[in-house]
Design an enzyme around this catalytic site. Structure first.
Site, PDB file in Angstrom:
ATOM      1  N   ASP A  15       0.859  -1.175   0.000  1.00  6.69           N
ATOM      2  CA  ASP A  15       0.000   0.000   0.000  1.00  6.69           C
ATOM      3  C   ASP A  15       0.898   1.228   0.000  1.00  6.69           C
ATOM      4  OD1 ASP A  15      -1.589   2.120   0.495  1.00  6.69           O
ATOM      5  OD2 ASP A  15      -2.667   1.212   2.168  1.00  6.69           O
ATOM      6  N   ASP A  17       0.363   4.201   0.236  1.00  8.47           N
ATOM      7  CA  ASP A  17      -0.023   5.256   1.162  1.00  8.47           C
ATOM      8  C   ASP A  17       0.711   5.153   2.488  1.00  8.47           C
ATOM      9  OD1 ASP A  17      -1.587   7.148   0.193  1.00  8.47           O
ATOM     10  OD2 ASP A  17      -3.381   6.603   1.329  1.00  8.47           O
ATOM     11  N   GLY A 196      23.864  12.784  29.001  1.00  7.86           N
ATOM     12  CA  GLY A 196      22.803  11.839  28.669  1.00  7.86           C
ATOM     13  C   GLY A 196      22.164  11.288  29.931  1.00  7.86           C
ATOM     14  N   LYS A 202      28.618   3.879  33.117  1.00  8.60           N
ATOM     15  CA  LYS A 202      28.401   3.262  34.435  1.00  8.60           C
ATOM     16  C   LYS A 202      27.784   1.888  34.345  1.00  8.60           C
ATOM     17  CE  LYS A 202      27.947   7.396  37.249  1.00  8.60           C
ATOM     18  NZ  LYS A 202      27.082   8.370  36.553  1.00  8.60           N
ATOM     19  N   GLU A 260      22.771   7.522  20.316  1.00  2.51           N
ATOM     20  CA  GLU A 260      23.795   7.124  21.294  1.00  2.51           C
ATOM     21  C   GLU A 260      25.074   6.691  20.576  1.00  2.51           C
ATOM     22  OE1 GLU A 260      23.152   6.886  24.716  1.00  2.51           O
ATOM     23  OE2 GLU A 260      21.024   7.391  24.610  1.00  2.51           O
ATOM     24  N   TYR A 272      32.457  16.701  27.077  1.00  2.00           N
ATOM     25  CA  TYR A 272      31.174  17.414  27.140  1.00  2.00           C
ATOM     26  C   TYR A 272      31.358  18.837  26.618  1.00  2.00           C
ATOM     27  CZ  TYR A 272      29.291  13.654  30.018  1.00  2.00           C
ATOM     28  OH  TYR A 272      28.856  12.434  30.482  1.00  2.00           O
TER      29      TYR A 272
HETATM   30  P1  ADP Z   1      26.063  10.422  29.423  1.00  2.00           P
HETATM   31  O1  ADP Z   1      24.899   9.676  29.908  1.00  2.00           O
HETATM   32  O2  ADP Z   1      26.216  11.758  30.043  1.00  2.00           O
HETATM   33  O3  ADP Z   1      26.109  10.478  27.936  1.00  2.00           O
HETATM   34  P2  ADP Z   1      28.002   8.294  29.295  1.00  2.00           P
HETATM   35  O4  ADP Z   1      28.286   7.344  30.409  1.00  2.00           O
HETATM   36  O5  ADP Z   1      27.228   7.771  28.122  1.00  2.00           O
HETATM   37  O6  ADP Z   1      27.324   9.566  29.917  1.00  2.00           O
HETATM   38  O7  ADP Z   1      29.397   8.832  28.819  1.00  2.00           O
HETATM   39  C1  ADP Z   1      29.451   9.665  27.697  1.00  2.00           C
HETATM   40  C2  ADP Z   1      30.544  10.693  27.798  1.00  2.00           C
HETATM   41  O8  ADP Z   1      31.810  10.055  27.920  1.00  2.00           O
HETATM   42  C3  ADP Z   1      30.627  11.495  26.519  1.00  2.00           C
HETATM   43  O9  ADP Z   1      29.795  12.636  26.573  1.00  2.00           O
HETATM   44  C4  ADP Z   1      32.085  11.873  26.427  1.00  2.00           C
HETATM   45  O10 ADP Z   1      32.303  13.099  27.072  1.00  2.00           O
HETATM   46  C5  ADP Z   1      32.786  10.747  27.189  1.00  2.00           C
HETATM   47  N1  ADP Z   1      33.459   9.737  26.363  1.00  2.00           N
HETATM   48  C6  ADP Z   1      34.701   9.252  26.622  1.00  2.00           C
HETATM   49  N2  ADP Z   1      35.064   8.336  25.719  1.00  2.00           N
HETATM   50  C7  ADP Z   1      34.025   8.215  24.847  1.00  2.00           C
HETATM   51  C8  ADP Z   1      33.821   7.414  23.674  1.00  2.00           C
HETATM   52  N3  ADP Z   1      34.749   6.561  23.233  1.00  2.00           N
HETATM   53  N4  ADP Z   1      32.648   7.552  23.015  1.00  2.00           N
HETATM   54  C9  ADP Z   1      31.697   8.405  23.462  1.00  2.00           C
HETATM   55  N5  ADP Z   1      31.845   9.178  24.550  1.00  2.00           N
HETATM   56  C10 ADP Z   1      32.996   9.108  25.261  1.00  2.00           C
HETATM   57  N1  RBF Z   2      19.849  -0.363  23.737  1.00  2.00           N
HETATM   58  C1  RBF Z   2      18.841  -1.242  23.648  1.00  2.00           C
HETATM   59  O1  RBF Z   2      17.956  -1.208  24.468  1.00  2.00           O
HETATM   60  N2  RBF Z   2      18.796  -2.182  22.644  1.00  2.00           N
HETATM   61  C2  RBF Z   2      19.762  -2.279  21.711  1.00  2.00           C
HETATM   62  O2  RBF Z   2      19.674  -3.134  20.822  1.00  2.00           O
HETATM   63  C3  RBF Z   2      20.862  -1.362  21.780  1.00  2.00           C
HETATM   64  N3  RBF Z   2      21.867  -1.405  20.883  1.00  2.00           N
HETATM   65  C4  RBF Z   2      22.906  -0.531  20.964  1.00  2.00           C
HETATM   66  C5  RBF Z   2      23.940  -0.583  20.036  1.00  2.00           C
HETATM   67  C6  RBF Z   2      25.018   0.298  20.115  1.00  2.00           C
HETATM   68  C7  RBF Z   2      26.114   0.213  19.111  1.00  2.00           C
HETATM   69  C8  RBF Z   2      25.067   1.258  21.164  1.00  2.00           C
HETATM   70  C9  RBF Z   2      26.216   2.200  21.284  1.00  2.00           C
HETATM   71  C10 RBF Z   2      24.044   1.334  22.086  1.00  2.00           C
HETATM   72  C11 RBF Z   2      22.959   0.439  22.010  1.00  2.00           C
HETATM   73  N4  RBF Z   2      21.913   0.462  22.929  1.00  2.00           N
HETATM   74  C12 RBF Z   2      20.868  -0.405  22.831  1.00  2.00           C
HETATM   75  C13 RBF Z   2      21.745   1.688  23.722  1.00  2.00           C
HETATM   76  C14 RBF Z   2      22.165   1.611  25.135  1.00  2.00           C
HETATM   77  O3  RBF Z   2      21.061   1.115  25.821  1.00  2.00           O
HETATM   78  C15 RBF Z   2      22.459   3.066  25.518  1.00  2.00           C
HETATM   79  O4  RBF Z   2      23.625   3.476  24.901  1.00  2.00           O
HETATM   80  C16 RBF Z   2      22.550   3.184  26.996  1.00  2.00           C
HETATM   81  O5  RBF Z   2      21.295   2.951  27.536  1.00  2.00           O
HETATM   82  C17 RBF Z   2      23.050   4.572  27.406  1.00  2.00           C
HETATM   83  O6  RBF Z   2      22.026   5.523  27.360  1.00  2.00           O
HETATM   84 MG    MG Z   3      25.607   8.604  26.827  1.00  2.00          MG
END
Ligand code: ADP
Ligand code: RBF
Ligand code: MG
Length: 336
Positions: A15, A17, A196, A202, A260, A272
């Site tokens: 479809d 649409d 984020g 973590k 992400e 950041y």
């Molecule tokens: P947030 O929830 O704030 O995004 P994350 O635990 O996802 O925290 O960490 C992301 C942060 O880590 C990024 O904003 C960046 O400053 C830092 N960082 C360090 N190494 C990497 C990487 N290889 N890829 C992405 N972010 C990275």
């Molecule tokens: N989160 C999901 O819930 N399901 C996924 O299939 C999933 N795949 C991901 C693949 C990649 C390459 C990355 C970087 C992240 C993925 N995540 C996925 C997201 C992940 O849950 C998210 O990065 C963390 O929750 C941090 O916000």
């Molecule tokens: Mg993040």
């Protein structure tokens, strides 16, 4: 990917649409249609104000949906049909979906048994109509996070046309997948890195550098959720390989569609506030709701290996030199 043969078919019914085009409705008309179609317990104005930010681009634009042109080209190139061997208009049948009439008429004109037709549908009445007609039905979920609505009726539910595997239905496979990746039309997104959910490093040991989602609502709604890869430029540091997810992170049931990106490089510190530029060149898989964190983490590492390897292919590596990635002008927005 599991390649179970579902059933042999010899033609495909779509479809245009819903699945191929989103014909030019006004936002209010489109909202009314959605409210009616899904029997939502709210008015169209209410729906519009709450969900317009999510649907804005999808509701009323006239672009083909991602993967639609690729599908049509593939089917017509294999004699599964000219691009549309037959066309049945909604005005040529007496009752609309969920009545099977329109699909039965299409099968008749195609000179095919209903059982050898594959219907690709995005609406629930459409999926029902296809099944009542005795056809195989793939549902392309058009409502984010609502794939379960289709599951009881459809033979398979996919998140977008990117995930269609024609070989499951005895049709020729798409020829463009390469080393576990699907090249896409390149797309660009960038901005300062923001905080984020504080979860990536973590909880998963996988940091993802988040961008503002409000600034990119229409761009995000144009792209199906899933795992993508490409190149990432940090204005003062360099250009890196990158793998990312786009969507609602079903493992964490987010309410917001986010992007992400994991930069495939060891950094000694956070970045950041720095300008991050992403050039997305390919697709890997849909987002999955894994039953454990371990399986999510393992899958993300597999995604990383796939992306790292694929990005060395000339097809993808040529984009590394795109000036968008290197340009350090912070408010230039010719692509975003
Ligand atoms: P947030 O929830 O704030 O995004 P994350 O635990 O996802 O925290 O960490 C992301 C942060 O880590 C990024 O904003 C960046 O400053 C830092 N960082 C360090 N190494 C990497 C990487 N290889 N890829 C992405 N972010 C990275
Ligand atoms: N989160 C999901 O819930 N399901 C996924 O299939 C999933 N795949 C991901 C693949 C990649 C390459 C990355 C970087 C992240 C993925 N995540 C996925 C997201 C992940 O849950 C998210 O990065 C963390 O929750 C941090 O916000
Ligand atoms: Mg993040």
């Amino acid at each position: 990917m599991a390649k179970t043969l579902k059933k042999l078919v010899s033609c495909v019914i779509l479809d245009p649409d819903g699945t191929l085009l989103n014909t030019g409705k006004t936002p209010l008309e489109a909202a009314a249609a959605v409210v009616e179609e899904y029997g939502l317990p709210c008015g169209k104005n209410e729906f519009l104000s709450e969900l317009y930010p999510v649907f804005s681009a999808q509701l009323c634009n006239i672009k083909p949906l991602p993967g639609a042109n690729r599908l049509l080209k593939h089917l017509s190139g294999h004699g599964v049909g000219e691009i549309f061997s037959v066309i049945v208009g909604g005005d040529e049948v007496t009752s609309g979906k969920p009545s099977p009439e329109i699909f039965l008429e299409a099968a008749k004109r195609l000179n095919r048994e209903p059982s050898s037709c594959l219907v690709i549908e995005d609406s629930i009445p459409g999926v029902t109509a296809g099944k009542v007609a005795g056809m195989e039905v793939v549902a392309v979920s058009s409502v984010p996070k609502q794939t379960d609505l289709y599951t009881p009726v459809a033979d398979e539910v996919i998140n977008s046309l990117l995930d269609l595997q024609p070989e499951k239905w005895g049709l020729p496979p798409f020829p463009d997948w390469i080393e576990g990746t699907l090249p896409t039309e390149p797309w660009y997104i960038g901005g300062p890195v923001i905080k984020g959910f504080g979860r990536g490093s973590k909880v998963l040991g996988i940091p993802t550098a988040n961008l503002s989602t409000e600034d990119h609502l229409s761009l995000l709604s144009e792209h199906p959720s899933g795992v993508y890869f490409g190149w990432a430029g940090l204005s003062t540091r360099g250009v890196y390989k990158m793998v990312m997810s786009v969507g609602w992170n079903p493992c964490f049931n987010n309410t917001e569609k986010t992007i992400e990106p994991w930069l495939l490089h060891e950094f000694n510190e956070d970045f950041y506030g720095e300008e991050l530029r992403l050039l997305i060149v390919g697709y890997i898989r849909p987002e999955v709701n894994f039953s454990s964190l371990e399986s999510l983490i393992a899958k993300i590492h597999e995604d990383r290996r796939i992306a790292e390897k694929a990005l060395d292919l000339p097809l993808y590596s040529k984009h590394k030199d795109d000036p968008y990635l290197n340009s350090s002008l912070h408010n230039e927005s010719n692509h975003a």
